[in-house]
Scaffold this active site. Sequence first.
Site, PDB file in Angstrom:
ATOM      1  N   ASN A   7       0.875  -1.170   0.000  1.00  0.00           N
ATOM      2  CA  ASN A   7       0.000   0.000   0.000  1.00  0.00           C
ATOM      3  C   ASN A   7       0.915   1.223   0.000  1.00  0.00           C
ATOM      4  O   ASN A   7       1.470   1.589   1.029  1.00  0.00           O
ATOM      5  CB  ASN A   7      -0.878  -0.043   1.259  1.00  0.00           C
ATOM      6  CG  ASN A   7      -1.837   1.141   1.335  1.00  0.00           C
ATOM      7  OD1 ASN A   7      -1.767   2.058   0.519  1.00  0.00           O
ATOM      8  ND2 ASN A   7      -2.723   1.117   2.313  1.00  0.00           N
ATOM      9  N   ARG A  91      -2.589  -2.091  -3.449  1.00  0.00           N
ATOM     10  CA  ARG A  91      -3.797  -1.301  -3.235  1.00  0.00           C
ATOM     11  C   ARG A  91      -3.686  -0.081  -4.160  1.00  0.00           C
ATOM     12  O   ARG A  91      -2.718   0.669  -4.101  1.00  0.00           O
ATOM     13  CB  ARG A  91      -3.860  -0.832  -1.789  1.00  0.00           C
ATOM     14  CG  ARG A  91      -5.022   0.092  -1.567  1.00  0.00           C
ATOM     15  CD  ARG A  91      -4.861   0.901  -0.326  1.00  0.00           C
ATOM     16  NE  ARG A  91      -6.040   1.733  -0.154  1.00  0.00           N
ATOM     17  CZ  ARG A  91      -6.028   2.872   0.517  1.00  0.00           C
ATOM     18  NH1 ARG A  91      -4.919   3.312   1.055  1.00  0.00           N
ATOM     19  NH2 ARG A  91      -7.115   3.572   0.639  1.00  0.00           N
ATOM     20  N   HIS A 180     -12.953   2.729   0.039  1.00  0.00           N
ATOM     21  CA  HIS A 180     -12.988   1.641   1.035  1.00  0.00           C
ATOM     22  C   HIS A 180     -13.646   0.388   0.460  1.00  0.00           C
ATOM     23  O   HIS A 180     -14.132  -0.459   1.210  1.00  0.00           O
ATOM     24  CB  HIS A 180     -13.796   2.023   2.304  1.00  0.00           C
ATOM     25  CG  HIS A 180     -13.234   3.153   3.100  1.00  0.00           C
ATOM     26  ND1 HIS A 180     -14.024   4.162   3.616  1.00  0.00           N
ATOM     27  CD2 HIS A 180     -11.959   3.424   3.483  1.00  0.00           C
ATOM     28  CE1 HIS A 180     -13.268   5.006   4.274  1.00  0.00           C
ATOM     29  NE2 HIS A 180     -12.019   4.606   4.216  1.00  0.00           N
ATOM     30  N   ARG A 241     -12.260  15.056   8.250  1.00  0.00           N
ATOM     31  CA  ARG A 241     -12.998  15.506   7.055  1.00  0.00           C
ATOM     32  C   ARG A 241     -14.436  15.851   7.424  1.00  0.00           C
ATOM     33  O   ARG A 241     -15.046  15.176   8.258  1.00  0.00           O
ATOM     34  CB  ARG A 241     -13.008  14.408   5.986  1.00  0.00           C
ATOM     35  CG  ARG A 241     -11.644  14.079   5.468  1.00  0.00           C
ATOM     36  CD  ARG A 241     -11.733  13.022   4.356  1.00  0.00           C
ATOM     37  NE  ARG A 241     -10.484  12.288   4.278  1.00  0.00           N
ATOM     38  CZ  ARG A 241     -10.394  10.971   4.118  1.00  0.00           C
ATOM     39  NH1 ARG A 241     -11.486  10.236   3.970  1.00  0.00           N
ATOM     40  NH2 ARG A 241      -9.221  10.391   4.078  1.00  0.00           N
ATOM     41  N   GLU A 384      -8.256  -5.572   4.849  1.00  0.00           N
ATOM     42  CA  GLU A 384      -8.073  -5.196   3.446  1.00  0.00           C
ATOM     43  C   GLU A 384      -6.860  -5.899   2.837  1.00  0.00           C
ATOM     44  O   GLU A 384      -6.884  -6.272   1.669  1.00  0.00           O
ATOM     45  CB  GLU A 384      -7.930  -3.671   3.347  1.00  0.00           C
ATOM     46  CG  GLU A 384      -9.262  -2.970   3.586  1.00  0.00           C
ATOM     47  CD  GLU A 384      -9.133  -1.514   4.020  1.00  0.00           C
ATOM     48  OE1 GLU A 384      -8.777  -1.286   5.196  1.00  0.00           O
ATOM     49  OE2 GLU A 384      -9.372  -0.619   3.201  1.00  0.00           O
TER      50      GLU A 384
END
Length: 398
Positions: A7, A91, A180, A241, A384
């Site tokens: 990643n 990823r 996601h 956020r 993940e």
Amino acid sequence: MKILVLNCGSSSLKYQLIDMDNNNEVMAVGLCERIGIDGRLKHEAEGKDAYISEAPLPDHNAAVKAVMEALLDKDHGVISDVSEIGGVGHRVVHGGESFASSVVITPEVKAAIQDCCKLAPLHNPANLIGINACEDIMPGVPQVAVFDTAFHQTMPEKAYMYALPYELYEKHKIRKYGFHGTSHKFVTQKCAELMGKNVEDINIITCHLGNGGSLSAVKNGKCVDTTMGLTPLAGIVMGTRCGNIDPAIVNFIMEAEGLSGKEVDNLMNKQSGVLGLSGVSSDFRDLEAAANEGNKRARIALDTFHYTVAKFIGEYLVALNGTDAIVFTAGIGENSASSRQEICNYLTFLGIKLDPEKNSQRGKAQCISTEDSPIKVYVIPTNEELMIALDTNRLITA
Ligand code: ADP
């Protein structure tokens, strides 16, 4: 087969080496940080001392080389030859409309990932650099791209179109993509297993609540709506956020505070969410502690977060015309019993009831609602990296 999962961020690289032939055992995990600044690598392997290197990492090539050295190291390593690595799973953040599933990386795939750089300017370029570095350092080892956006490509137009001039979609591909996806897909599959059903036969709402967060409405195993949008800024209130707000606020802040568009974008991504509301922290452990001590703004931040998540669950009950289950995952979803309880407190009109004993347990995939709850609630730890390794293994052995 052993699969290396990578990643790559703009200045970091996270990795795991997973042995698919040994119960998907994680052989090693690590993180390279401060790539291009100075460099730090932390590597951990089961049964061995953690290993930290502060050797300079001028670029991602150097980082991939450092990962190889750590994996091969005679004291801290877990393999004796690079040829033991059967494939690399990357990823990749944005696959645009080009990828509805994972793919083996070819020159054409790289060109399509490059095309998506304008949609994810902070992430896709770093992902491509990681892919190129692996091609240099492990020539001939098959590489697979697993996209954060892919699971959401099954959304119908009515879910992904914004009510802007249609030409903007045609010209710039402005639409909802969602993120996601790897996590939403993983917990969807796990949920089907726990329910003893085929994934095509379940309708569920998945809540990935981490520092970044998103919900997905999953109908017959396929995503039909999700809360993030063109970018990961949309949807629920997050750590830093803002999530959905009145879009006119952007121009309002630009004029009122004399900021550029880029500066407002930064403010909404990095200084907003529960951090901006509370002024305390983006971390829910800090917020829960502060709220318990009577900090009002921490309470407001938590309440706003739970309320927005619950309202999106309501939206997705409409999208799915009901649901079989609600799934909580990621840092907050897996660990915060109080957040799960507070969100579910909005859903008692549906008969949803949590079992307090099960809700207080951690780390295990299980149903946490009571026997008589008509809609089941699950906690499912996401993974993940494992999802990326499974897809990589499946594609390169196909
Ligand atoms: P990301 O991958 O987006 O960085 P994670 O899924 O790791 O995020 O989630 C990180 C967040 O999970 C932390 O910011 C924190 O708010 C929350 N978290 C982790 N552990 C706990 C806990 N025990 N109680 C409450 N919140 C927690």
